[in-house]
Design a protein around this motif. Structure first.
Motif, PDB file in Angstrom:
ATOM      1  N   VAL A 208       0.754  -1.102   0.037  1.00  0.00           N
ATOM      2  CA  VAL A 208      -0.037  -0.021   0.084  1.00  0.00           C
ATOM      3  C   VAL A 208       0.826   1.117  -0.010  1.00  0.00           C
ATOM      4  O   VAL A 208       1.529   1.421   0.867  1.00  0.00           O
ATOM      5  CB  VAL A 208      -1.011   0.147   1.308  1.00  0.00           C
ATOM      6  CG1 VAL A 208      -1.746   1.297   1.097  1.00  0.00           C
ATOM      7  CG2 VAL A 208      -1.808  -1.134   1.164  1.00  0.00           C
ATOM      8  N   THR A 209       0.720   2.069  -0.877  1.00  0.00           N
ATOM      9  CA  THR A 209       1.481   3.426  -0.869  1.00  0.00           C
ATOM     10  C   THR A 209       0.563   4.477  -0.005  1.00  0.00           C
ATOM     11  O   THR A 209      -0.588   4.265  -0.148  1.00  0.00           O
ATOM     12  CB  THR A 209       1.493   4.068  -2.405  1.00  0.00           C
ATOM     13  OG1 THR A 209       0.298   4.202  -2.745  1.00  0.00           O
ATOM     14  CG2 THR A 209       2.371   2.975  -3.238  1.00  0.00           C
ATOM     15  N   VAL A 210       1.162   5.063   0.739  1.00  0.00           N
ATOM     16  CA  VAL A 210       0.593   6.045   1.742  1.00  0.00           C
ATOM     17  C   VAL A 210       1.303   7.403   1.932  1.00  0.00           C
ATOM     18  O   VAL A 210       2.595   7.380   1.918  1.00  0.00           O
ATOM     19  CB  VAL A 210       0.535   5.426   3.189  1.00  0.00           C
ATOM     20  CG1 VAL A 210       0.049   6.275   4.245  1.00  0.00           C
ATOM     21  CG2 VAL A 210      -0.259   4.021   3.259  1.00  0.00           C
ATOM     22  N   LEU A 211       0.417   8.282   1.779  1.00  0.00           N
ATOM     23  CA  LEU A 211       1.015   9.935   2.214  1.00  0.00           C
ATOM     24  C   LEU A 211       0.329  10.157   3.167  1.00  0.00           C
ATOM     25  O   LEU A 211      -1.068  10.339   3.279  1.00  0.00           O
ATOM     26  CB  LEU A 211       0.869  10.574   0.805  1.00  0.00           C
ATOM     27  CG  LEU A 211       1.275  12.163   1.011  1.00  0.00           C
ATOM     28  CD1 LEU A 211       2.663  12.315   1.206  1.00  0.00           C
ATOM     29  CD2 LEU A 211       0.605  12.977  -0.199  1.00  0.00           C
ATOM     30  N   LEU A 212       1.018  10.454   4.332  1.00  0.00           N
ATOM     31  CA  LEU A 212       0.370  11.134   5.564  1.00  0.00           C
ATOM     32  C   LEU A 212       0.817  12.659   5.546  1.00  0.00           C
ATOM     33  O   LEU A 212       1.830  13.113   5.388  1.00  0.00           O
ATOM     34  CB  LEU A 212       1.008  10.608   6.848  1.00  0.00           C
ATOM     35  CG  LEU A 212       0.297   9.239   7.127  1.00  0.00           C
ATOM     36  CD1 LEU A 212       0.966   8.673   8.463  1.00  0.00           C
ATOM     37  CD2 LEU A 212      -1.190   9.362   7.525  1.00  0.00           C
ATOM     38  N   LEU A 213      -0.236  13.340   5.871  1.00  0.00           N
ATOM     39  CA  LEU A 213      -0.005  14.966   5.880  1.00  0.00           C
ATOM     40  C   LEU A 213      -0.480  15.379   7.084  1.00  0.00           C
ATOM     41  O   LEU A 213      -1.527  15.022   7.769  1.00  0.00           O
ATOM     42  CB  LEU A 213      -0.551  15.685   4.800  1.00  0.00           C
ATOM     43  CG  LEU A 213      -0.219  15.742   3.403  1.00  0.00           C
ATOM     44  CD1 LEU A 213      -0.856  16.588   2.448  1.00  0.00           C
ATOM     45  CD2 LEU A 213       1.341  15.923   3.241  1.00  0.00           C
ATOM     46  N   ALA A 223       4.994  16.222   6.033  1.00  0.00           N
ATOM     47  CA  ALA A 223       4.570  14.685   5.581  1.00  0.00           C
ATOM     48  C   ALA A 223       5.675  13.697   5.841  1.00  0.00           C
ATOM     49  O   ALA A 223       6.588  13.616   6.013  1.00  0.00           O
ATOM     50  CB  ALA A 223       4.494  15.041   4.023  1.00  0.00           C
ATOM     51  N   LEU A 224       5.008  12.249   5.599  1.00  0.00           N
ATOM     52  CA  LEU A 224       5.731  11.051   5.516  1.00  0.00           C
ATOM     53  C   LEU A 224       4.994  10.434   4.308  1.00  0.00           C
ATOM     54  O   LEU A 224       3.917  10.148   4.369  1.00  0.00           O
ATOM     55  CB  LEU A 224       5.465  10.189   6.809  1.00  0.00           C
ATOM     56  CG  LEU A 224       6.352  10.631   8.116  1.00  0.00           C
ATOM     57  CD1 LEU A 224       5.784   9.816   9.219  1.00  0.00           C
ATOM     58  CD2 LEU A 224       7.766  10.397   7.659  1.00  0.00           C
ATOM     59  N   ASN A 225       5.949  10.149   3.264  1.00  0.00           N
ATOM     60  CA  ASN A 225       5.375   9.333   2.168  1.00  0.00           C
ATOM     61  C   ASN A 225       6.051   8.110   1.957  1.00  0.00           C
ATOM     62  O   ASN A 225       7.282   7.945   2.097  1.00  0.00           O
ATOM     63  CB  ASN A 225       6.086  10.195   1.061  1.00  0.00           C
ATOM     64  CG  ASN A 225       5.375   9.932  -0.282  1.00  0.00           C
ATOM     65  OD1 ASN A 225       4.737   8.840  -0.452  1.00  0.00           O
ATOM     66  ND2 ASN A 225       5.342  10.835  -1.211  1.00  0.00           N
ATOM     67  N   CYS A 226       5.299   7.051   1.661  1.00  0.00           N
ATOM     68  CA  CYS A 226       5.825   5.505   1.651  1.00  0.00           C
ATOM     69  C   CYS A 226       5.166   5.366   0.043  1.00  0.00           C
ATOM     70  O   CYS A 226       4.353   4.723  -0.241  1.00  0.00           O
ATOM     71  CB  CYS A 226       4.775   4.919   2.575  1.00  0.00           C
ATOM     72  SG  CYS A 226       5.649   4.890   4.350  1.00  0.00           S
ATOM     73  N   GLY A 227       6.051   5.844  -0.921  1.00  0.00           N
ATOM     74  CA  GLY A 227       5.839   5.613  -2.193  1.00  0.00           C
ATOM     75  C   GLY A 227       4.598   6.106  -2.783  1.00  0.00           C
ATOM     76  O   GLY A 227       4.332   5.491  -3.905  1.00  0.00           O
TER      77      GLY A 227
END
Length: 357
Positions: A208-213, A223-227
């Protein structure tokens, strides 16, 4: 298990549909059996009189038409029931976002590649927390019903942990653990005799690609960005944000020991961010040309202030025109506009002498 009013009404509709199924099929079936028994057993059915033969054929034809009509009507009711239950589940899983959260105006929309479905492998959520407005957007490998379990695991964890975790790093680790639990449970269900995931199991490739803002009170965006694709900043145009290299997607690899959120930008009043999944960038037309997402966003954001709902609607229409309605992947869009107004500095000294509380 928590039962929502929508879910309860869906279950009641399912019960009513089953009762209607019996009524719609029993009577035509009994009539058809009687007609067949008449044709096989009754001596009058083999009479040489033409009128009696015609009456027998008409009775048989009426029974067949009645039975076919009952089956069709029952199938239509069953389809409506399934759609109603699916809509209830979709509203619970990917619930509509409010138009405003703690001074942030937002709008979201999704296009599913699965016909008849409004959710697939994409996910998004926004919540107002004591630590700021927190947003997640993600993309599960695959689409359709097979990806809904992972979507539910990630969204459920985010909705709980967004209030509890003071740091984005802790929130991301909670999402990672929830996804890992879901994959283990799914693996045990698919391979009950193996006692665990097999090396060649397709679950080993799930991710799962995830972007946290996190948007702070002053408009700072961390932000923390996982792909996941980075968002675009909208202010009389569209500017892609690239604050750094993203981490690997959740699932195949463990998270690093140190997780430091990246400072993306500072969102000034009136400015907006557009978060999206890679289905928007990878959409192609019949000639194989990619969708020009940045140009579409710039066209939608040419007015000031940017309208989040208009941006979502215009980009979705442009996507459907570009692909002629034949998407190859799910597409999710989430637009956030900073509507917070800066508080002017209060006068001090003699200028504040006349102010009393």
């Amino acid at each position: 298990m928590i039962r929502t009013p929508g879910w309860t009404s869906a279950c009641a509709a399912a019960l009513r549909s089953r009762r209607a199924l019996g009524v719609a099929l029993v009577l035509p079936s009994c009539w058809l059996v009687l007609v067949i028994a008449w044709q096989l057993a009754c001596p009058l059915a083999r009479s040489d009189r033409m009128g009696l033969r015609i009456a027998t054929c008409l009775a048989f034809l009426i029974a067949v038409v009645w039975l076919a009509g009952g089956v069709r009507a029952t199938a239509e009711r069953e389809l409506r029931r399934i759609r109603h239950i699916a809509e209830v589940a979709q509203r619970v899983l990917l619930r509509p976002l409010p138009s405003r959260l703690d001074g942030i105006a937002l709008a979201a929309g999704q296009l599913s590649v699965s016909r008849g479905a409004s959710i697939g492998g994409d996910l998004y959520e926004a919540m107002s927390t004591p630590y700021g407005v927190r947003v997640v957007i993600g993309d599960v490998r695959g689409h359709g019903l097979g990806a809904i379990g992972a979507v539910a695991a990630v969204l459920g964890s985010f909705r709980e942990a967004a209030y509890d975790e003071p740091q984005l790093a802790g929130l991301l680790r909670r999402l990672d653990r929830a996804l890992a639990r879901h994959l283990r449970e799914r693996c045990r269900a698919e391979h009950p005799a193996a006692g665990g995931c097999e090396p060649d199991s397709p679950l080993a490739e799930e991710f799962v690609t995830v972007l946290l803002l996190e948007i702070g009170p002053g408009g700072e965006v961390y932000a923390l960005n996982c792909g996941h694709p980075w968002p675009h900043r909208l202010c009389r145009g569209a500017e892609p944000l690239t604050p750094g290299d993203p981490l690997p997607p959740l699932g195949p690899f463990p998270l690093p020991a140190e997780l430091a959120p990246m400072r993306c930008t500072r969102l000034l009043p009136g400015e907006a961010l557009c978060l999206h999944t890679d289905g928007a960038e990878d959409a192609r037309d019949g000639a194989g040309r990619f969708f020009a997402l940045r140009e579409a966003l710039a066209h939608a954001a040419r007015t000031s202030p940017v309208s989040p709902a208009d941006v979502v609607e215009q980009v979705q229409r442009a996507l459907l025109r570009h692909t002629r309605g034949r998407l190859s992947d799910d597409v999710a869009l989430l637009v956030l506009r900073n509507d917070r107004v800066r508080v002017p500095a209060q006068p001090t000294g003699s200028g504040a002498a006349g102010v009393h509380r």
